[in-house]
Write an enzyme that holds these catalytic residues in place. Structure first.
Site, PDB file in Angstrom:
ATOM      1  N   TRP A 330       0.834  -1.206   0.000  1.00  0.00           N
ATOM      2  CA  TRP A 330       0.000   0.000   0.000  1.00  0.00           C
ATOM      3  C   TRP A 330       0.866   1.252   0.000  1.00  0.00           C
ATOM      4  O   TRP A 330       0.537   2.249  -0.643  1.00  0.00           O
ATOM      5  CB  TRP A 330      -0.912  -0.007   1.228  1.00  0.00           C
ATOM      6  N   HIS A 331       1.993   1.195   0.713  1.00  0.00           N
ATOM      7  CA  HIS A 331       2.850   2.376   0.815  1.00  0.00           C
ATOM      8  C   HIS A 331       3.569   2.685  -0.499  1.00  0.00           C
ATOM      9  O   HIS A 331       3.939   3.843  -0.726  1.00  0.00           O
ATOM     10  CB  HIS A 331       3.876   2.181   1.924  1.00  0.00           C
ATOM     11  N   GLY A 332       3.764   1.720  -1.323  1.00  0.00           N
ATOM     12  CA  GLY A 332       4.434   2.006  -2.585  1.00  0.00           C
ATOM     13  C   GLY A 332       4.610   0.770  -3.438  1.00  0.00           C
ATOM     14  O   GLY A 332       4.737  -0.350  -2.922  1.00  0.00           O
ATOM     15  N   PHE A 498       2.004   8.345  -1.487  1.00  0.00           N
ATOM     16  CA  PHE A 498       1.264   7.098  -1.278  1.00  0.00           C
ATOM     17  C   PHE A 498      -0.217   7.264  -1.531  1.00  0.00           C
ATOM     18  O   PHE A 498      -0.951   6.306  -1.491  1.00  0.00           O
ATOM     19  CB  PHE A 498       1.489   6.580   0.154  1.00  0.00           C
TER      20      PHE A 498
END
Length: 498
Positions: A330-332, A498
């Site tokens: 999800w963060h990257g 993000f």
């Protein structure tokens, strides 16, 4: 437009004044227009993405409410409800996949094909990632799931629901608000309150301090070291990694405080996203206090539906790893974010596995786990392991992370912190003093918060002379000690990517 910019300094007072001058019944329309304008300052075209996500989740909510009121039998109702929520989830996740993970998937396919000796190469695309897309899509999906579960009724007013999805204080970097909190407030007109304004402005000032004085100053030290890591000493990389823990905290918590404060000025209450995470004494406690809105989102909408801890220990650990790996992704769209999530998942599993053994050892060795010294020791160990995981978050790839970690280990020298090379990293003695002072202020405020002391309330209860001296001092520190570019141009927040 970002919070720490001249544009926002003009935008927010204008929104505030017009909002409270308008009749209460239509104020939410003005906030919706302002929120869309706020987002369009980045890229006007991407406003259609928010509109599409808003329309899909809004319609799915209405359909589900209608289905629940029909005379269909329970099996037919369940199938229809499952279809509605599935369409909403699939369409929103497809948007997120295309803009955030499509390039990553193509690169991974090319690498796999090359490893297999297949010469076919899928052409890469250059897709601009819309700012905050992960945040508002997760917020909209949370609403859909809440309606599906019957925890809330579908919102009938499209414009109120659109404001819930796009509310500008927390639109681009959270906190990810729940419909049970923010949507309820959107449906209730707010009125100007002096105490809310004072609390909100003080919260915004602290958020700005964390961003420009703490995070941006530390970025000036950390970025050059990581960008040229191969020619740097292992101990300079250790220093940069330790400082990055405070940079990302100052940057993200700074944004959260600005979001909470600006919403409070307008009469809205947004949940806290951080609760003194670096004062924790265990990894589990850290993840209950870091990026709380995302952690709770994954717990309620992924971990528990997967079975949580209800199906035995092996399944619990499997579910934990799934959640942390997905959180990393999800963060990257990069493997080093996945590795960061995986490392933290392993931490949590190890802590759970060793709980009984450790507590037995404490009893045998007669260790007082409530003693201050023991808590300090546990806090140091927790920070040590969390900071190692931040290395995977900050580096540009998994291989680079491992290479840096090896370099740190091979060149470990505690005496480095007493050398001129260490002091030179900070520039001048003045710069080093500002950084140490600002970190001390941040740590002191977190200690007060951990102890439950209402520092803002205490300051606001003081005599007017003391209060205004404090206000002027705060403005002076932010203006004089903040890290600014030419023409007071500000850096974006880390979590905007993000």
């Amino acid at each position: 437009m970002i919070f720490n910019s001249i544009q926002f300094l003009v935008f927010f007072p204008a929104v505030f004044m017009v909002y409270f001058l308008l009749p209460a019944k239509i104020r939410y329309i003005w906030l919706l227009i302002s929120s869309y304008y706020f987002y369009m300052c980045w890229n006007p075209k991407y406003i259609f993405l928010i509109l599409f996500s808003t329309m899909i989740t809004y319609m799915s909510g209405l359909f589900m409410d209608t289905i629940k009121r029909t005379s269909f039998n329970s099996r037919t109702q369940r199938l229809c409800l499952n279809g509605c929520v599935a369409v909403s989830l699939i369409l929103n996740l497809l948007i997120l996949f295309y803009f955030k993970y499509f390039e990553f998937t193509i690169a991974a396919m090319n690498r796999i094909l090359g490893t297999a000796g297949i010469s076919i190469s899928v052409p890469a695309c250059d897709i601009l990632l819309p700012v905050g897309i992960s945040f508002y899509i997760f917020q909209a999906l949370g609403y859909t799931i809440d309606v599906y579960r019957g925890e809330i009724h579908a919102e009938k007013n499209f414009f109120r629901y659109a404001l819930f999805v796009s509310f500008f204080p927390q639109l681009v970097a959270g906190p990810i608000e729940r419909s049970k909190n923010l949507l309820r407030q959107v449906n209730t007109p707010t009125f100007f309150d002096v105490e809310c304004a004072r609390q909100g402005l003080l919260t915004m000032a602290y958020g700005l301090f964390m961003k420009v004085v703490v995070a941006d100053r530390l970025a000036g030290i950390i970025n050059p070291i990581y960008s040229d890591w191969n020619s740097r000493t292992g101990m300079s990389l250790v220093t940069a990694t330790i400082l990055f823990a405070f940079q990302i905290y100052g940057d993200f918590e700074g944004y959260s405080q600005l979001a909470i404060g600006s919403a409070r000025v307008l009469g809205f209450y947004i949940d806290q996203n951080f609760k003194t995470p670096y004062l924790c004494t265990s990894i589990r406690d850290f993840w209950q206090r870091w990026h709380i809105s995302l952690t709770n989102w994954f717990r309620d909408y992924l971990y528990i539906p997967l079975g949580g801890n209800r199906k035995g220990k092996p399944r619990k650990y499997f579910n934990t790893m799934i959640v942390f790996l997905v959180s990393g992704l999800w963060h990257g769209a990069s493997w080093h974010f996945v590795a960061w999530g995986g490392v933290n998942g392993i931490y949590n599993i190890i802590q759970d596995i060793t709980d009984s053994v450790r507590h037995k050892a404490y009893r045998i060795l007669r260790i007082d786990t409530t003693a201050f010294i023991w808590k300090c020791f546990c806090g140091f160990v927790t920070f040590f392991f969390i900071d190692i995981s931040w290395l995977f978050f900050r580096a540009d790839g998994v291989r680079q992370s491992i290479s840096i970690l090896k370099k740190m280990w091979n060149e470990c020298n505690p005496w480095y912190f007493f050398s001129d090379e260490f002091y030179d990293l900070f520039g001048t003695a003045k710069d080093m003093g500002i950084i140490l002072f600002s970190l001390s202020i941040m740590a002191l405020i977190d200690i007060f918060r951990r102890k439950g002391f209402d520092l803002k309330g205490y300051l606001l209860q003081q005599q007017i002379l003391f209060r205004w001296l404090f206000y002027f001092a705060a403005v002076f520190i932010i203006m004089m000690w903040g890290a600014y570019g030419s023409g007071y141009e500000q850096t974006q927040f880390i979590y905007f990517q993000f």
